[in-house]
Design a protein around this motif. Sequence first.
Motif, PDB file in Angstrom:
ATOM      1  N   PRO A   1       0.795  -0.993  -0.046  1.00 32.40           N
ATOM      2  CA  PRO A   1       0.502   0.196  -0.089  1.00 32.40           C
ATOM      3  C   PRO A   1       1.254   1.436   0.280  1.00 32.40           C
ATOM      4  O   PRO A   1       1.620   1.690   0.939  1.00 32.40           O
ATOM      5  CB  PRO A   1      -0.626   0.306   1.174  1.00 32.40           C
ATOM      6  CG  PRO A   1      -0.841  -1.421   2.081  1.00 32.40           C
ATOM      7  CD  PRO A   1       0.851  -2.280   0.996  1.00 32.40           C
ATOM      8  N   PHE A   2       0.189   2.225  -0.691  1.00 27.18           N
ATOM      9  CA  PHE A   2       1.484   3.374  -0.783  1.00 27.18           C
ATOM     10  C   PHE A   2       1.425   4.071  -0.020  1.00 27.18           C
ATOM     11  O   PHE A   2       2.763   4.710   0.575  1.00 27.18           O
ATOM     12  CB  PHE A   2       0.985   4.442  -2.190  1.00 27.18           C
ATOM     13  CG  PHE A   2      -0.786   5.782  -1.983  1.00 27.18           C
ATOM     14  CD1 PHE A   2      -0.090   6.622  -1.812  1.00 27.18           C
ATOM     15  CD2 PHE A   2      -1.029   4.877  -2.243  1.00 27.18           C
ATOM     16  CE1 PHE A   2      -1.346   7.187  -1.050  1.00 27.18           C
ATOM     17  CE2 PHE A   2      -2.139   5.095  -1.967  1.00 27.18           C
ATOM     18  CZ  PHE A   2      -1.964   6.813  -1.200  1.00 27.18           C
ATOM     19  N   HIS A   3       0.555   4.350   1.284  1.00 25.37           N
ATOM     20  CA  HIS A   3       0.426   4.966   2.168  1.00 25.37           C
ATOM     21  C   HIS A   3       2.190   3.926   3.459  1.00 25.37           C
ATOM     22  O   HIS A   3       2.004   5.415   3.871  1.00 25.37           O
ATOM     23  CB  HIS A   3      -0.778   4.447   3.240  1.00 25.37           C
ATOM     24  CG  HIS A   3      -2.071   5.437   3.193  1.00 25.37           C
ATOM     25  ND1 HIS A   3      -2.245   6.655   3.160  1.00 25.37           N
ATOM     26  CD2 HIS A   3      -2.903   5.244   1.517  1.00 25.37           C
ATOM     27  CE1 HIS A   3      -3.112   7.701   2.649  1.00 25.37           C
ATOM     28  NE2 HIS A   3      -3.264   6.671   1.741  1.00 25.37           N
ATOM     29  N   ASP A   4       1.406   2.877   3.369  1.00 21.89           N
ATOM     30  CA  ASP A   4       2.933   2.275   3.511  1.00 21.89           C
ATOM     31  C   ASP A   4       4.542   2.839   3.148  1.00 21.89           C
ATOM     32  O   ASP A   4       5.487   2.816   4.205  1.00 21.89           O
ATOM     33  CB  ASP A   4       3.117   0.355   3.795  1.00 21.89           C
ATOM     34  CG  ASP A   4       1.550   0.074   4.684  1.00 21.89           C
ATOM     35  OD1 ASP A   4       1.020   0.763   5.021  1.00 21.89           O
ATOM     36  OD2 ASP A   4       1.541  -0.920   4.129  1.00 21.89           O
TER      37      ASP A   4
ATOM     38  N   ASP B   1      -6.778   4.177   3.997  1.00 22.01           N
ATOM     39  CA  ASP B   1      -6.219   3.579   3.107  1.00 22.01           C
ATOM     40  C   ASP B   1      -6.617   3.958   1.306  1.00 22.01           C
ATOM     41  O   ASP B   1      -6.680   3.554   0.134  1.00 22.01           O
ATOM     42  CB  ASP B   1      -5.602   1.961   2.508  1.00 22.01           C
ATOM     43  CG  ASP B   1      -4.870   2.594   3.566  1.00 22.01           C
ATOM     44  OD1 ASP B   1      -3.877   1.913   3.449  1.00 22.01           O
ATOM     45  OD2 ASP B   1      -4.883   1.016   4.647  1.00 22.01           O
TER      46      ASP B   1
ATOM     47  N   GLU C   1      -7.393   2.412  -2.323  1.00 18.56           N
ATOM     48  CA  GLU C   1      -6.843   1.457  -2.702  1.00 18.56           C
ATOM     49  C   GLU C   1      -6.115   0.466  -2.676  1.00 18.56           C
ATOM     50  O   GLU C   1      -6.596  -0.340  -1.608  1.00 18.56           O
ATOM     51  CB  GLU C   1      -4.737   2.317  -2.038  1.00 18.56           C
ATOM     52  CG  GLU C   1      -3.507   1.655  -2.697  1.00 18.56           C
ATOM     53  CD  GLU C   1      -2.199   1.616  -2.562  1.00 18.56           C
ATOM     54  OE1 GLU C   1      -2.727   1.684  -1.292  1.00 18.56           O
ATOM     55  OE2 GLU C   1      -1.467   1.549  -3.232  1.00 18.56           O
TER      56      GLU C   1
ATOM     57  N   ASP D   1      -4.201  -2.279  -3.083  1.00 18.83           N
ATOM     58  CA  ASP D   1      -3.195  -2.778  -2.196  1.00 18.83           C
ATOM     59  C   ASP D   1      -3.705  -2.934  -1.112  1.00 18.83           C
ATOM     60  O   ASP D   1      -2.634  -3.694  -1.018  1.00 18.83           O
ATOM     61  CB  ASP D   1      -1.968  -2.330  -2.815  1.00 18.83           C
ATOM     62  CG  ASP D   1      -1.287  -3.061  -4.217  1.00 18.83           C
ATOM     63  OD1 ASP D   1      -2.171  -3.300  -4.679  1.00 18.83           O
ATOM     64  OD2 ASP D   1      -1.007  -1.691  -4.546  1.00 18.83           O
ATOM     65  N   ALA D   2      -3.752  -2.006  -0.403  1.00 18.04           N
ATOM     66  CA  ALA D   2      -4.136  -2.160   0.896  1.00 18.04           C
ATOM     67  C   ALA D   2      -5.461  -3.189   1.452  1.00 18.04           C
ATOM     68  O   ALA D   2      -6.549  -3.213   2.787  1.00 18.04           O
ATOM     69  CB  ALA D   2      -5.265  -1.330   1.224  1.00 18.04           C
TER      70      ALA D   2
ATOM     71  N   PHE E   1      -5.978  -6.242   1.871  1.00 24.85           N
ATOM     72  CA  PHE E   1      -5.647  -7.193   3.262  1.00 24.85           C
ATOM     73  C   PHE E   1      -6.288  -6.772   4.592  1.00 24.85           C
ATOM     74  O   PHE E   1      -6.514  -7.374   5.093  1.00 24.85           O
ATOM     75  CB  PHE E   1      -4.040  -7.716   3.092  1.00 24.85           C
ATOM     76  CG  PHE E   1      -3.284  -6.315   2.810  1.00 24.85           C
ATOM     77  CD1 PHE E   1      -3.102  -6.684   4.809  1.00 24.85           C
ATOM     78  CD2 PHE E   1      -2.870  -6.184   2.372  1.00 24.85           C
ATOM     79  CE1 PHE E   1      -2.036  -5.960   4.956  1.00 24.85           C
ATOM     80  CE2 PHE E   1      -1.285  -4.798   2.652  1.00 24.85           C
ATOM     81  CZ  PHE E   1      -1.555  -4.395   4.312  1.00 24.85           C
ATOM     82  N   ARG E   2      -6.183  -5.008   4.506  1.00 22.93           N
ATOM     83  CA  ARG E   2      -6.711  -5.184   6.183  1.00 22.93           C
ATOM     84  C   ARG E   2      -7.876  -4.211   5.593  1.00 22.93           C
ATOM     85  O   ARG E   2      -8.016  -3.482   6.697  1.00 22.93           O
ATOM     86  CB  ARG E   2      -5.170  -3.824   6.564  1.00 22.93           C
ATOM     87  CG  ARG E   2      -5.000  -2.600   6.208  1.00 22.93           C
ATOM     88  CD  ARG E   2      -4.205  -1.812   6.047  1.00 22.93           C
ATOM     89  NE  ARG E   2      -3.575  -1.114   4.978  1.00 22.93           N
ATOM     90  CZ  ARG E   2      -1.971  -0.588   5.571  1.00 22.93           C
ATOM     91  NH1 ARG E   2      -0.984  -1.300   6.268  1.00 22.93           N
ATOM     92  NH2 ARG E   2      -1.808   0.122   4.577  1.00 22.93           N
TER      93      ARG E   2
END
Lengths: 294, 377
Positions: free
Chosen positions: A101-104, B184, B210, B212-213, B215-216
């Motif tokens: 995730p881009f936030h990470d 996210d 997003e 890609d997020a 999973f949470r």
Amino acid sequence: MTVLVDSDTRVVVQGITGHQGTVHAVQMKAFGTHVVAGVTPGKGGTEVEGVPVFNSVREAVDRTHANASCIFVPAPGAKDALLEAVDAGIRLAVIVTEHIPFHDMLTMYHYARSQGTRIIGPNCPGIAAPGKSKVGIIPNIVFRPGRVGVISRSGTLTYEIVNGIKEHGLGQSTCIGLGGDPVVGTSFVDALPMFEKDPETDLLVLVGEIGGTAEEDAAEYIAHHFSKPVVAYIAGRSAPPGKRMGHAGAIITRGKGTAATKAAALEAAGANVARFPYEIPDMVAEKLAVTGHR
Amino acid sequence: MVKLAEWRGKEVFGKYGVPLPRGHVARSAEEAESLVRSGTVPLPCVIKAQVLAGGRGKGGAVRFADTPEEARESARAILGLDFKGEKVREVLLEEKLSISRELYLSLTLDRALRLPILILSSQGGVEIEAVDDSQIERISIHPFAGLTGYEERRAAEVLGLSGTLAKALAQLLRSLWRAFVDEDAELLEVNPLAVVGDGLVALDAKVIIEDDAAFRHPEYAEIRDDRTPLEEIAREKDIAFVQLDGNIGVIANGAGLTMATLDVLQELGGRPGIFLDLGGTDDPKKVTEAFLLMSQATPKVVFLNIFGGVTRCDTVARGLVEAMRQVPESQRFPIVARIRGNNEAEGTEILRSAGITSVPSLKDSAQAAVDRSREAP
């Protein structure tokens, strides 16, 4: 040191006990990389293909003097893996993991930067200097030592182009696959000064993609600060606007970041822009001949 | 990306305390009427089509009602619409507010700066693309510091808000910032942000989460965006698949190589229609699944362009041969192949024994695919 890696690079593979981690640890060793350690929490004391595995990066660094990390840890744990590497003193981290995730990644990038660690990636093939070292997953077969630098936002397309350069009888100094995610640790603009300074690079091949403005920013830098010849290629000329083409970086939005705007900016900066990947080797050879190299 | 319909976006806003008009979503005209009759939605009210495309106001997808009967009939009219190719299945009913000013506000990512960015304009209620750049303020926010007091004050100044309204703005910005991080989000957009009396109200909500997020955020798992059914199947199998108008199916690995392949095909006069990006795989089953998926899209010819790095050419060849065995005779399509890289010789040999020639040159193989696509059926 050439660009970022050389024969003093000592790599710890984070996530070495996973399938990809193991496969690529072996491939890196075959390339000539010093793969000195692996890390998988809970698997310390074991070995993977002759590489000792530790429970933490700190322990790996203490015991093996690793100075670079190659991260294969899946996305949910990737942030933690990177922060751990930074805190253990690792100053070059190649993150192969995709779908972070881009936030990470924002946290990872700014933290690494504050501590002086350079990130390549995420979602990237990594970095290779033929005859010296490779940190990442670029296939060994495409390389041959030489004087052409390559920077790219793509993965497989990079292999294709680097291979084309080899088949033409030329070789590469350093090749970096930066990754195409929205937030990358190292952008074209970050990488360009390293190639400008690198005495082993005579010419740079820049492989861009639609989406974002990284290529336009690179053009701006090249126009004012880059003295070596540049051959560029931008993938995605035919991409339909607004459709997602595989990963987050490759989206056309609001008329900016198109293949046309990128190609025009690079040409205005003095780069030669190839229309197709297979034109690149000839263009490289021609430019090297003109500038008296080769 | 997961684009949320307005009412879902407002649910997210509500969770973080962003002030909203009183309202409720409805899926039938009768439901719309009863929401008004029960007082859940006060009169007069506005009824808005819940579609992802913009320009609803001009496109007849927003109506007003003063009575429960009008609410029912407006909802009925909107629910029958096909708005810019999107069928309207839901309407949002909301109280009509008395607005004194319309502002613009969004939070998103600035990729070049590698920082979240707050975008503000006192010219709200119109498409932000149409607003002059001098009327747009950009404030980047450092993820470690979060939104700071001076940034909130600057935002109020830009929007021309003072006193109680400036305080309301600061509160709202803090809520949005928390939502941006905790959910996210790729984008949070409020346009217009309305000044109503001495308060602020988010009249619209555009929220993109997003992928890609995921999973949470299991809560977004069921919400789909504009994928076709085949694209949805591909997503479940972790294959990037895009379906467009054209008759050449392309199977490649990696987004960059896939795009470069399309560029070449198009330049040679071909019409690539379906793109399928295998990504990195060393599982022949995934290759088989990709081809089976492709066969459902009925391409005239399929161009397979693989550069084996992580992916091995022999794996791809085996997967392809297996797929051809499984595809019924009537759904078969000609294949033009180019497999290079890791285990190239072995992969080429497997294809040869199945009657497929791998052409090493990208230009020549692409030309062959274009030629096949032009042949009479």
